[in-house]
Design an enzyme around this catalytic site. Structure first.
Site: not given
Ligand code: BES
Ligand code: ZN
Ligand code: ZN
Length: 498
Positions: A266, A271, A278, A289, A348, A350, A352
């Protein structure tokens, strides 16, 4: 910095600073410690008698030497705890602790005696990997009070071992350590300095320097291929997305003819969450990210030099995730390259979405086994903290091999289940699937989403969101990007090559 391997005795070693691993309950009146005790005029027995130093993990004792029969002028003892729990991780950490400690004392040439002799080549490799990792500093953009001290050389000393094996291990360690730091440096760059275009340029440089084939798909090519999922994430950004493809082709091919291992990472260079923005707190961290992509590029960088006998494909989808008037909105439907339709519930989630098309593309390029890595979910930190990287997938043999490779080099992976039931959580009312699966089992439903695209190809997924960033600093490593998984993947590939 130069690295060397030596099988000399500590008296002969030509370095300013000598560092020695010491185990709990070791005594100063026998073996190596006795030699050092004599050379130091009894200082070791002194600190041990006074219980200042007992060889416990994390303890250090530092001396100035003036012995005539020894070249070293500084001596560092590093406590390593129980001999039984002195494994790959501890040997690697020893290298880091020593390098950081002696650098801070302005020692320029150091020799490290790891005191593990079972496999000299491997021990030398791990000590050098640890030393080089220990020297990484994230303060690239600081103009004042920067760590300016630099080591000139690190020599791993394994008394009585096969000198060639120690040297070989040290050189391998240099390649691996530098590649890990390459990944860390990329991960640490701010979004503005590590856009998808810049990532592709870096990958291209690596390919040129070390001899890999390189390609980077641009937006037009992605459109032609129908990569609507990846493009759906990129829509909100002014920076054009890139799909980086690196390939290592061995000159001597071993194994089955059509086998092709693919690493997919990824690469979200920033992000923000997109329209599902966020919160502001810690958002600056989302520059990392793209660590999955950086892990792929760093691993390929090492593989190109280590030259295992199997081909390896590296695929890194890179984009920003930003809100704008053009950005994908919650409720929008994206059509992935495979034809699957995806309802975007949360912009968010994104990672996947971009991995879906990248995994499909790796298959199109002939991948027969896929390992993807991604800072995919915050939920993985809740489950496993910063200790274990989550691993999930569809092929138990592949998963077991990654875990075993991790054990070998001192990195921890913990498997989470991926039963078919979890897929129910990502069923959509209006499309084939949706991009989030609700509150429960967030790391697993993210993997269940990816499984829709790896399909029957043996696949493992590493969620590195909890382990790719180290905070706080430790004696062996600065705060910041850890370069997790690079050395495990290298080990995995070399094992696969036999
Ligand atoms: N890049 C984030 C995940 C992340 C969070 C990486 C904290 C490192 C530290 C990912 O894209 C994300 O935002 N995931 C969301 C998914 C949710 C919306 C289902 C998450 O984990 O909150
Ligand atoms: Zn992300
Ligand atoms: Zn995200």
């Amino acid at each position: 910095m130069d690295v060397f391997g030596s099988s000399q005795s500590v008296n002969e070693v030509n370095a300013e600073g000598l560092a020695v691993a010491v185990f709990k309950d070791e005594r100063a009146d026998s073996g190596l410690l006795k030699t050092l005790d004599t050379a130091s005029g009894g200082m070791i027995s002194d600190v041990m008698k006074s219980e200042e130093f007992a060889g416990k993990e994390g303890e250090t004792a530092y001396f100035h030497l003036s012995a005539k029969n020894m070249k070293a002028r500084r001596l560092l003892l590093v406590g390593c705890g129980d001999r039984d729990s002195y494994k790959s991780a501890q040997v690697t950490q020893l290298g880091g602790t020593v390098a950081r400690f002696l650098r801070s004392k302005n020692v320029k040439t150091i020799a490290i005696v790891p005191r593990a002799n079972d496999d000299a080549e491997r021990v030398a490799q791990m000590v050098v990997v640890g030393s080089i990792m220990g020297l990484f500093e994230p303060d690239k953009y600081r103009t004042k009070d920067k760590e300016k001290r630099e080591l000139k050389s690190v020599t791993v000393v394994i008394d009585g071992a096969d000198k060639k094996a120690v040297q070989r291990g040290a050189e391998r360690g240099r390649i691996i350590g530098e590649s890990i730091n390459f990944t860390r440096d990329m991960a640490n760059e701010p979004g503005a300095y590590m856009t998808p275009t810049i990532m592709a340029d870096r990958a291209k440089q690596v390919a040129k320097e070390f001899g890999l084939s390189f390609d980077a798909l641009d937006q037009k090519q992605m459109e032609k291929l129908g990569m609507g999922s990846l493009l759906g994430v990129a829509r909100g950004s002014d920076e054009p997305p890139k799909l980086i493809v690196l390939k290592y082709q061995p000159s001597r091919f071993r194994g089955k003819k059509d086998e092709l291992l693919a690493l997919v990472g990824k690469g979200v260079t920033f992000d923000s969450g997109g329209i599902s923005l966020k919160p502001g707190e810690n958002m600056e961290l989302m520059k990392y990210d793209m660590t999955g992509a950086a892990t792929v590029i760093g691993t390929m960088r090492a593989i190109a030099q280590l030259k295992p006998s199997i081909p390896v494909l590296g695929v890194a989808p890179c984009t920003e995730n930003l809100p704008s008037g053009k950005a994908t909105k919650p409720g929008d439907i994206l059509k992935a390259m495979t034809g699957k339709t995806i309802e975007v519930i949360n912009t968010d989630a994104e990672g996947r979405l971009i991995l879906a098309d990248a995994i499909a593309y790796a298959k199109k390029l002939g991948a027969t086994r896929i390992i993807d890595m991604a800072t995919l979910t915050g939920a993985v930190s809740i489950a496993l903290g910063d200790v274990n990287t989550a691993i999930l997938g569809t092929d138990q043999e592949l998963i077991d091999e990654v875990i075993a490779s991790g054990v070998e080099v001192g990195e921890k992976f913990w498997q989470l289940p991926l039963d078919a039931e979890y897929t129910k959580q990502i069923k959509s009312d209006i499309a084939d699937i949706k991009n989030i699966g609700g509150k429960k089992a967030g790391t697993i439903t993210a993997a269940a989403f990816l499984k829709e695209f790896s399909e029957e190809t043996p696949w493992a997924h590493l969620d590195i969101a909890g382990t790719a960033w180290g905070d706080p600093a430790t004696p062996y490593r600065a705060k910041g990007p850890t370069g997790v998984a690079v050395r495990t993947l290298i080990e995995f590939i070399e094992r696969s090559a036999g």
